[in-house]
Design a protein around this motif. Structure first.
Motif, PDB file in Angstrom:
ATOM      1  N   ALA A  23     -25.521  -0.857 -35.339  1.00  0.00           N
ATOM      2  CA  ALA A  23     -26.062  -1.746 -34.108  1.00  0.00           C
ATOM      3  C   ALA A  23     -24.963  -2.668 -33.717  1.00  0.00           C
ATOM      4  CB  ALA A  23     -27.161  -2.574 -34.254  1.00  0.00           C
ATOM      5  N   LEU A  24     -24.434  -2.630 -32.442  1.00  0.00           N
ATOM      6  CA  LEU A  24     -23.518  -3.663 -31.824  1.00  0.00           C
ATOM      7  C   LEU A  24     -23.930  -4.568 -30.718  1.00  0.00           C
ATOM      8  CD1 LEU A  24     -20.530  -0.923 -31.685  1.00  0.00           C
ATOM      9  CD2 LEU A  24     -20.802  -2.790 -33.495  1.00  0.00           C
ATOM     10  N   SER A  25     -23.423  -5.630 -30.808  1.00  0.00           N
ATOM     11  CA  SER A  25     -23.862  -6.640 -29.729  1.00  0.00           C
ATOM     12  C   SER A  25     -22.928  -6.346 -28.325  1.00  0.00           C
ATOM     13  CB  SER A  25     -23.655  -8.228 -30.044  1.00  0.00           C
ATOM     14  OG  SER A  25     -23.598  -8.901 -28.703  1.00  0.00           O
ATOM     15  N   ILE A  26     -23.699  -5.969 -27.438  1.00  0.00           N
ATOM     16  CA  ILE A  26     -23.097  -5.534 -26.112  1.00  0.00           C
ATOM     17  C   ILE A  26     -21.994  -6.698 -25.499  1.00  0.00           C
ATOM     18  CG2 ILE A  26     -23.211  -4.558 -23.646  1.00  0.00           C
ATOM     19  CD1 ILE A  26     -23.655  -2.451 -25.796  1.00  0.00           C
ATOM     20  N   GLU A  27     -23.037  -7.943 -25.490  1.00  0.00           N
ATOM     21  CA  GLU A  27     -22.221  -9.259 -24.961  1.00  0.00           C
ATOM     22  C   GLU A  27     -21.015  -9.390 -25.686  1.00  0.00           C
ATOM     23  OE1 GLU A  27     -25.298 -12.304 -25.368  1.00  0.00           O
ATOM     24  OE2 GLU A  27     -26.627 -11.031 -24.012  1.00  0.00           O
ATOM     25  N   THR A  28     -20.902  -9.124 -26.980  1.00  0.00           N
ATOM     26  CA  THR A  28     -19.655  -9.732 -27.785  1.00  0.00           C
ATOM     27  C   THR A  28     -18.677  -8.733 -27.803  1.00  0.00           C
ATOM     28  OG1 THR A  28     -20.647  -9.462 -29.868  1.00  0.00           O
ATOM     29  CG2 THR A  28     -21.010 -11.589 -28.975  1.00  0.00           C
ATOM     30  N   SER A  29     -19.328  -7.181 -27.816  1.00  0.00           N
ATOM     31  CA  SER A  29     -18.192  -6.402 -28.138  1.00  0.00           C
ATOM     32  C   SER A  29     -17.890  -5.506 -26.994  1.00  0.00           C
ATOM     33  CB  SER A  29     -18.830  -5.431 -29.220  1.00  0.00           C
ATOM     34  OG  SER A  29     -19.358  -6.110 -30.328  1.00  0.00           O
ATOM     35  N   LYS A  30     -18.411  -5.565 -25.704  1.00  0.00           N
ATOM     36  CA  LYS A  30     -18.328  -4.882 -24.689  1.00  0.00           C
ATOM     37  C   LYS A  30     -16.621  -4.611 -24.302  1.00  0.00           C
ATOM     38  CE  LYS A  30     -19.667  -4.034 -19.886  1.00  0.00           C
ATOM     39  NZ  LYS A  30     -20.561  -4.434 -18.886  1.00  0.00           N
ATOM     40  N   ASP A  31     -15.936  -5.607 -24.157  1.00  0.00           N
ATOM     41  CA  ASP A  31     -14.373  -5.254 -23.797  1.00  0.00           C
ATOM     42  C   ASP A  31     -13.657  -4.608 -24.815  1.00  0.00           C
ATOM     43  OD1 ASP A  31     -14.763  -6.807 -21.613  1.00  0.00           O
ATOM     44  OD2 ASP A  31     -14.261  -8.886 -22.362  1.00  0.00           O
ATOM     45  N   ALA A  32     -13.971  -4.812 -26.081  1.00  0.00           N
ATOM     46  CA  ALA A  32     -13.081  -4.093 -27.192  1.00  0.00           C
ATOM     47  C   ALA A  32     -13.724  -2.519 -27.172  1.00  0.00           C
ATOM     48  CB  ALA A  32     -13.551  -4.723 -28.689  1.00  0.00           C
ATOM     49  N   LEU A  33     -14.768  -2.494 -26.965  1.00  0.00           N
ATOM     50  CA  LEU A  33     -15.529  -0.815 -26.885  1.00  0.00           C
ATOM     51  C   LEU A  33     -14.945  -0.368 -25.734  1.00  0.00           C
ATOM     52  CD1 LEU A  33     -19.227  -1.578 -27.898  1.00  0.00           C
ATOM     53  CD2 LEU A  33     -17.295  -0.630 -29.410  1.00  0.00           C
ATOM     54  N   LEU A  34     -14.831  -0.908 -24.598  1.00  0.00           N
ATOM     55  CA  LEU A  34     -14.380  -0.196 -23.370  1.00  0.00           C
ATOM     56  C   LEU A  34     -12.853  -0.070 -23.429  1.00  0.00           C
ATOM     57  CD1 LEU A  34     -16.308  -2.167 -20.423  1.00  0.00           C
ATOM     58  CD2 LEU A  34     -16.707   0.453 -21.439  1.00  0.00           C
ATOM     59  N   GLU A  35     -12.168  -0.655 -24.401  1.00  0.00           N
ATOM     60  CA  GLU A  35     -10.699  -0.451 -24.285  1.00  0.00           C
ATOM     61  C   GLU A  35     -10.355   0.502 -25.589  1.00  0.00           C
ATOM     62  OE1 GLU A  35      -8.849  -4.209 -25.014  1.00  0.00           O
ATOM     63  OE2 GLU A  35      -9.454  -5.116 -23.043  1.00  0.00           O
ATOM     64  N   ASN A  36     -11.360   1.027 -26.234  1.00  0.00           N
ATOM     65  CA  ASN A  36     -11.378   1.985 -27.408  1.00  0.00           C
ATOM     66  C   ASN A  36     -11.426   3.317 -26.714  1.00  0.00           C
ATOM     67  OD1 ASN A  36     -11.957   3.665 -29.636  1.00  0.00           O
ATOM     68  ND2 ASN A  36     -11.934   1.706 -30.837  1.00  0.00           N
ATOM     69  N   CYS A  37     -10.276   4.093 -26.744  1.00  0.00           N
ATOM     70  CA  CYS A  37     -10.410   5.454 -26.375  1.00  0.00           C
ATOM     71  C   CYS A  37     -11.356   6.304 -27.169  1.00  0.00           C
ATOM     72  CB  CYS A  37      -8.968   6.072 -26.282  1.00  0.00           C
ATOM     73  SG  CYS A  37      -8.841   7.630 -25.429  1.00  0.00           S
ATOM     74  N   ARG A  38     -11.319   6.265 -28.359  1.00  0.00           N
ATOM     75  CA  ARG A  38     -11.937   6.977 -29.377  1.00  0.00           C
ATOM     76  C   ARG A  38     -13.402   6.801 -28.963  1.00  0.00           C
ATOM     77  NH1 ARG A  38     -10.083   7.973 -35.140  1.00  0.00           N
ATOM     78  NH2 ARG A  38     -11.072   9.851 -34.785  1.00  0.00           N
ATOM     79  N   PHE A  39     -13.738   5.564 -28.750  1.00  0.00           N
ATOM     80  CA  PHE A  39     -15.233   5.290 -28.495  1.00  0.00           C
ATOM     81  C   PHE A  39     -15.741   5.907 -27.334  1.00  0.00           C
ATOM     82  CE2 PHE A  39     -18.253   2.425 -26.667  1.00  0.00           C
ATOM     83  CZ  PHE A  39     -19.319   2.350 -27.265  1.00  0.00           C
ATOM     84  N   LEU A  40     -14.966   5.799 -26.342  1.00  0.00           N
ATOM     85  CA  LEU A  40     -15.245   6.226 -24.995  1.00  0.00           C
ATOM     86  C   LEU A  40     -15.462   7.926 -24.902  1.00  0.00           C
ATOM     87  CD1 LEU A  40     -13.298   4.154 -22.651  1.00  0.00           C
ATOM     88  CD2 LEU A  40     -15.857   3.822 -23.030  1.00  0.00           C
ATOM     89  N   GLN A  41     -14.810   8.270 -25.819  1.00  0.00           N
ATOM     90  CA  GLN A  41     -14.661   9.850 -25.790  1.00  0.00           C
ATOM     91  C   GLN A  41     -16.077  10.131 -26.644  1.00  0.00           C
ATOM     92  OE1 GLN A  41     -11.194  10.869 -27.939  1.00  0.00           O
ATOM     93  NE2 GLN A  41      -9.899  11.401 -26.328  1.00  0.00           N
ATOM     94  N   LEU A  42     -16.458   9.580 -27.515  1.00  0.00           N
ATOM     95  CA  LEU A  42     -17.783   9.768 -28.068  1.00  0.00           C
ATOM     96  C   LEU A  42     -18.954   9.627 -27.590  1.00  0.00           C
ATOM     97  CD1 LEU A  42     -18.987  10.123 -31.078  1.00  0.00           C
ATOM     98  CD2 LEU A  42     -19.387   7.726 -31.113  1.00  0.00           C
TER      99      LEU A  42
END
Length: 125
Positions: A23-42
């Motif tokens: 579980a991740l907090s969208i509020e605090t992690s959104k920018d980092a997640l959207l910059e992570n290519c492997r996460f976006l591929q998943l």
């Protein structure tokens, strides 16, 4: 979905097997997640699988015989149906009807009986 959508929509899921949850907090992690290519591929792969599943289910097969194969392909782990009662409930038929259809599919070579109340699609062999 909340990472891409501004609307908060509550979606509840129930696990049928043991699993590990992250579980991740969208509020605090959104920018980092959207910059992570492997996460976006998943995320893209997961959403594509869901779209394929929804599309297949919405294109409801005409006969119960075809619905059984579709259920095994898309809803059963590795194409293996375990438990006639639960599957019959999901397919909206009786366990006796389901057993007859599985026997027909077995005779046709589409499924293989692997144990009591357990059948596997031939293509997953």
């Amino acid at each position: 979905m909340e990472i891409f959508s501004h609307q908060t929509s509550n979606v509840y899921a129930e696990a049928n097997d043991d699993l590990t949850c992250l579980a991740l907090s969208i509020e605090t992690s959104k920018d980092a997640l959207l910059e992570n290519c492997r996460f976006l591929q998943l995320i893209c792969e997961s959403l594509a699988q869901k779209m394929e599943s929804v599309t297949t289910i919405d294109a409801a097969p005409a006969s119960l015989k075809q619905r059984v194969l579709t259920y095994m392909m898309y809803k059963c782990n590795e194409g293996e149906l375990k438990g006639l009662q639960q599957a019959a409930f999901h397919l909206n038929c009786s366990a006796r009807q389901l057993q007859r259809i599985l026997n027909q599919h077995e005779a046709d070579g589409a499924v293989i009986k692997t144990g009591k109340g357990t059948y596997r699609l031939e293509r997953y062999r």
